[in-house]
Design an enzyme around this catalytic site. Sequence first.
Site: not given
Ligand code: ASP
Length: 343
Positions: A12, A56-58, A165, A277
């Site tokens: 982001t 994007d880190s996904s 986390t 958990q």
């Molecule tokens: N979707 C973004 C990412 O992980 C969220 C962020 O950076 O806050 O790249």
Amino acid sequence: MSKVLLISTGGTITMVRSKHSGALVPADIETFKAFMPELFAGNIHVDIQAFSPLLDSSDVNPECWVRMARMVYDHYEEYDGFVILHGTDTMSYSASALSFMLENLSKPVVFTGSQLPVGVLRSDAKENLLTAIEIAAAQDEEGNAIVPEVTIYFEDRLFRANRTTKRNAEHFSAFNSYNYPALAKAGVHITYQPHLIHYTPLEKPLVLHTRFDCNVAVLKLFPGIQQPVVRALLRTRGLKGVVLETFGAGNAPTDKWLYRELKAAVKKGIVIVNKTQCNTGSVEMGLYAVSLNLMKAGVISGYDITTEALLTKMMLLFGENPDDIELVRTLLGKDICGEVTVD
Ligand code: ASP
């Protein structure tokens, strides 16, 4: 003048809103630099290397972890410290992975990002990044790094990376380290906690580990979980390791079928680690009768480790020791670089 290498992977912090879809997408590194003239105006020399395209880190995966760790390793002698810009969503996974990949680290590697893009007026980007750079450059009177660890700096806290986390998708304090105190707090001054920081003897050379085996899975128990689901997961072809997310202090239903499935999997050579958990606290197998079956089946304790650290540690241990399951089991029960409190 201290020198810091800023490695931008995206997130982001580097994003702008797409005119086409209205969604946030990573811009390019030049756009990001234009928003951050402060980077080049301070008393720390900053060089930048960026992923192309920014992500994007996904979309960050073990290959990306290797690229990040290599950038640190290849430029290790040239810089006093490293800052890695990264999306918050999977930052704890990447930062945990790098903590295991960079053995004998004696310089800071600080991950940071932001909840709002750098170009947004209320953004948390500048404070996070400028403080992360200061921490990466911080040295004691002898010229040694104050925090020679892989860390995450966010809002006003510096955490050991493999204890973190992502806890909040809304607030600026996006991360927490539930089972280990912050290594530093930033207010008017940055207050370090040297007694909590891990120091590697300086004479030990940096060793880079890059082999990952992704044949691992997370099995989260819940009341009413059915045998076919558990069986399907545990009988996945090629599966090597499982993070078993259990209740409370490491407890599980006492159904006989669950015991039999877990026991059969362990017998086949699958390493199963018990991870609670709960965010805070530790697995304590044997405390309640409902955890005895897990012990009997050969499940090992993950103590107070995070799922992010456990998964990345497993992937690296299986990748680096493909023919030695016993060694992997032993190391999973041990503290390698501050990621777990083993009692
Ligand atoms: N979707 C973004 C990412 O992980 C969220 C962020 O950076 O806050 O790249």
